[in-house]
Design an enzyme around this catalytic site. Structure first.
Site, PDB file in Angstrom:
ATOM      1  N   SER A 298       0.823  -1.195   0.000  1.00 34.74           N
ATOM      2  CA  SER A 298       0.000   0.000   0.000  1.00 34.74           C
ATOM      3  C   SER A 298       0.862   1.252   0.000  1.00 34.74           C
ATOM      4  O   SER A 298       2.029   1.229   0.410  1.00 34.74           O
ATOM      5  CB  SER A 298      -0.912   0.016   1.236  1.00 34.74           C
ATOM      6  OG  SER A 298      -0.140   0.155   2.418  1.00 34.74           O
ATOM      7  N   LYS A 299       0.264   2.359  -0.438  1.00 32.31           N
ATOM      8  CA  LYS A 299       0.964   3.640  -0.430  1.00 32.31           C
ATOM      9  C   LYS A 299       1.311   4.040   0.996  1.00 32.31           C
ATOM     10  O   LYS A 299       2.375   4.603   1.262  1.00 32.31           O
ATOM     11  CB  LYS A 299       0.091   4.711  -1.080  1.00 32.31           C
ATOM     12  CG  LYS A 299      -0.197   4.460  -2.559  1.00 32.31           C
ATOM     13  CD  LYS A 299      -1.114   5.526  -3.125  1.00 32.31           C
ATOM     14  CE  LYS A 299      -1.451   5.248  -4.590  1.00 32.31           C
ATOM     15  NZ  LYS A 299      -2.346   6.270  -5.162  1.00 32.31           N
ATOM     16  N   ARG A 300       0.417   3.728   1.918  1.00 37.51           N
ATOM     17  CA  ARG A 300       0.607   4.141   3.310  1.00 37.51           C
ATOM     18  C   ARG A 300       1.808   3.458   3.939  1.00 37.51           C
ATOM     19  O   ARG A 300       2.614   4.094   4.623  1.00 37.51           O
ATOM     20  CB  ARG A 300      -0.658   3.832   4.107  1.00 37.51           C
ATOM     21  CG  ARG A 300      -0.546   4.150   5.587  1.00 37.51           C
ATOM     22  CD  ARG A 300      -1.821   3.784   6.332  1.00 37.51           C
ATOM     23  NE  ARG A 300      -1.703   4.043   7.756  1.00 37.51           N
ATOM     24  CZ  ARG A 300      -2.640   3.751   8.640  1.00 37.51           C
ATOM     25  NH1 ARG A 300      -3.783   3.203   8.232  1.00 37.51           N
ATOM     26  NH2 ARG A 300      -2.464   4.006   9.918  1.00 37.51           N
TER      27      ARG A 300
ATOM     28  N   GLY B 167       5.125   3.416   0.729  1.00 37.58           N
ATOM     29  CA  GLY B 167       5.582   4.621   0.056  1.00 37.58           C
ATOM     30  C   GLY B 167       5.678   4.453  -1.450  1.00 37.58           C
ATOM     31  O   GLY B 167       4.860   3.782  -2.078  1.00 37.58           O
TER      32      GLY B 167
END
Length: 493
Positions: free
Chosen positions: A256-258, A261
């Site tokens: 995930s982006k969270r 990154g």
């Protein structure tokens, strides 16, 4: 831009596969999003169908034009081109007509609850261990209630009235299952600002655009029964669903982006010098396999071989080492001329190559000397920086090992470099064979280990103890540059 659809007959559409990707422009294109796009694109190409790109920008608070452009750029870089293109915010009037239909038929209703009231309902439902976090009170409002809320200035949302019977979800990857109606909320389908939400716009557009198959990640699995319920309430044809497995990290957590990154950002790999062919080959293997042997596929092979039957049900692990291996393979397949074209932008971005008219033969010779040492195109920088500048640090570990950590050993290194400098200055023909023969003659007659002399000279010329053939480096730098760098190294000793 194509804002309206030609009204192709249903019978004609059934003969043509139509799939779509519907990213939200709220950031960069996620590697999982790229995989969704690729699976849809390959499925369409395999069946001579159409691939539609539909931008889901109904979340106006988070959607940006910059993100939209980045999604376009990433898909184009990967070679995933679309046949039709739509932006949902430009289709708002279409959704409004369907919302009116739902309200008039009694399949949707206005909800005037404030955020504070909704939170109170949610907390109470949690305390009572109820499966729904909303008590459906909006279904039972009287005209007096509505008048009072309107007078208070409340802006209503619109909620879909979920059926009280099980919803059958048929999935081409995960199989069929019945969804218990007790687990389904009366979903908000239009926000209080009048903007429709994802589940409404998605299924309406799927019908309007005559999508035959919805291929997407399993994170959307919970949305499927809601979308089916909306389609049924509107009398729309439901597409076939296929939910593909999550992309996981080595610890089994969703990428995930969270949490990860820019490791999940497609454009990160373009910027770091990965080739689109390598990324495509890597991404397609996240959940799909042809057999247990073949690892590398051309795009034509993928189009020929891709089908949903070979998509797995369990999550796929994102292995950066596999991607690096693939990228190295594809870089090494490039001829020297193409590889040079590919690395020039990285030299320029680093400020090493300022003149675009630099000696092309010299640049290609550098790339040829580097050989198969590039994992990414960006690796050309540490591998070749010293060809363009003598402003570099001497690698401490290399200095300690090969130049020596005592005065006696450093004196020996000074002598070696001084004698090699004299050889370079006096040698009549400055080519690899002549230089190599002269230096080996010196080391053999002086009883000096060849590797010691080579590494002492390599560090003097490059600052490092690794890289292309030393004699390639000497010739590519040229006599004057070599004679300039050796005294500088001696002075450092």
């Amino acid at each position: 831009m194509n804002d309206t659809l030609s009204r192709t007959s249903v019978s004609a559409v059934k003969d043509q596969i139509r799939v779509r990707m519907a990213p939200s422009p709220t950031g960069y294109l996620h590697i999982g999003g790229a995989r969704t796009a690729l699976f849809n694109w390959l499925f369409a190409k395999h069946h001579n169908g159409k691939f539609i790109l539909r931008i889901d920008d109904t979340d106006t608070a988070r959607s940006t034009d910059e993100s939209m452009d980045e999604i376009y750029d990433a898909l184009k870089w990967l070679g995933i081109n679309w046949d039709e293109h739509y932006v949902q915010s430009e289709r708002r009037s279409i959704y409004e007509g369907y919302v009116e239909q739902l309200l008039e038929s009694g399949n949707a209703y206005h909800c005037y609850c404030t955020p504070e009231e909704l939170e109170e309902i949610r907390v109470q439902a949690l305390a009572n261990k109820q499966t729904r976090s909303y008590d459906r009170r909006g279904r039972y409002l009287t005209s007096e209630d509505v008048e009072r809320f309107v007078a208070e200035g409340r802006k209503p949302t619109v909620r879909i009235k979920m059926p009280d019977i099980p919803i059958l979800v048929e999935d081409l990857v995960l199989g069929s299952r019945n969804i218990d109606p007790e687990t389904l909320e009366d979903e908000v389908i239009v926000r209080s600002n009048g903007m429709p939400n994802y589940n409404l716009t998605s299924i309406i557009d799927d019908a309007e655009m005559q999508i035959t198959h919805v291929i997407r990640g399993t994170e959307h699995l919970n949305n499927t029964p809601k979308q089916i319920a909306i389609a049924n309430a509107l009398g729309l044809e439901v597409p076939q669903f296929a939910h593909i497995p999550l992309v996981l990290d080595s610890g089994g957590r969703k990428m995930s982006k969270r949490h990860h990154g820019d490791l999940v950002a497609v454009n990160r790999y373009r910027e770091q010098g990965y080739l689109p062919e390598a990324v495509l080959n890597f991404v397609v293997r996240l959940g799909w396999s042809y057999d247990d042997k073949q690892e590398i596929f051309s795009v034509d092979e993928l189009i020929e071989k891709f089908d949903l039957e070979r998509v797995g049900k369990s999550g796929s692990v994102f292995d950066i080492k596999k991607l690096e291996w693939l990228n190295s393979h594809y870089i090494n397949q490039l001829d020297v001329e193409t590889r040079t074209d590919a690395v020039i932008p990285f030299w320029q971005e680093e400020g090493l190559l300022l003149d675009s008219t630099a000696d092309r033969d010299w640049l290609e010779s550098i790339v040829e000397a580097v050989g198969e040492r590039l994992t990414t195109l960006q690796d050309i920088i540490p591998q070749t920086r010293y060809f363009f500048t003598d402003e570099f640090e001497y690698e401490p570990k290399a200095v300690k090992k090969w130049w020596g950590n005592s005065e006696e050993k450093r004196d020996n290194t000074r002598n070696i470099l001084t004698n090699v400098s004299q050889i370079v200055e006096e040698i009549p023909t400055f080519d690899i064979e002549t230089i190599e023969a002269a230096i080996w003659k010196y080391t053999d007659e002086s009883n000096i280990k060849r590797v010691a002399a080579m590494q002492a000279l390599r560090i003097a010329l490059t600052g490092t103890s690794f890289g292309p053939s030393l004699f390639d480096i000497v010739v590519l730098l040229g006599r004057n540059e070599v004679l300039k760098r050796i005294p500088k190294a001696i002075a450092h000793l």
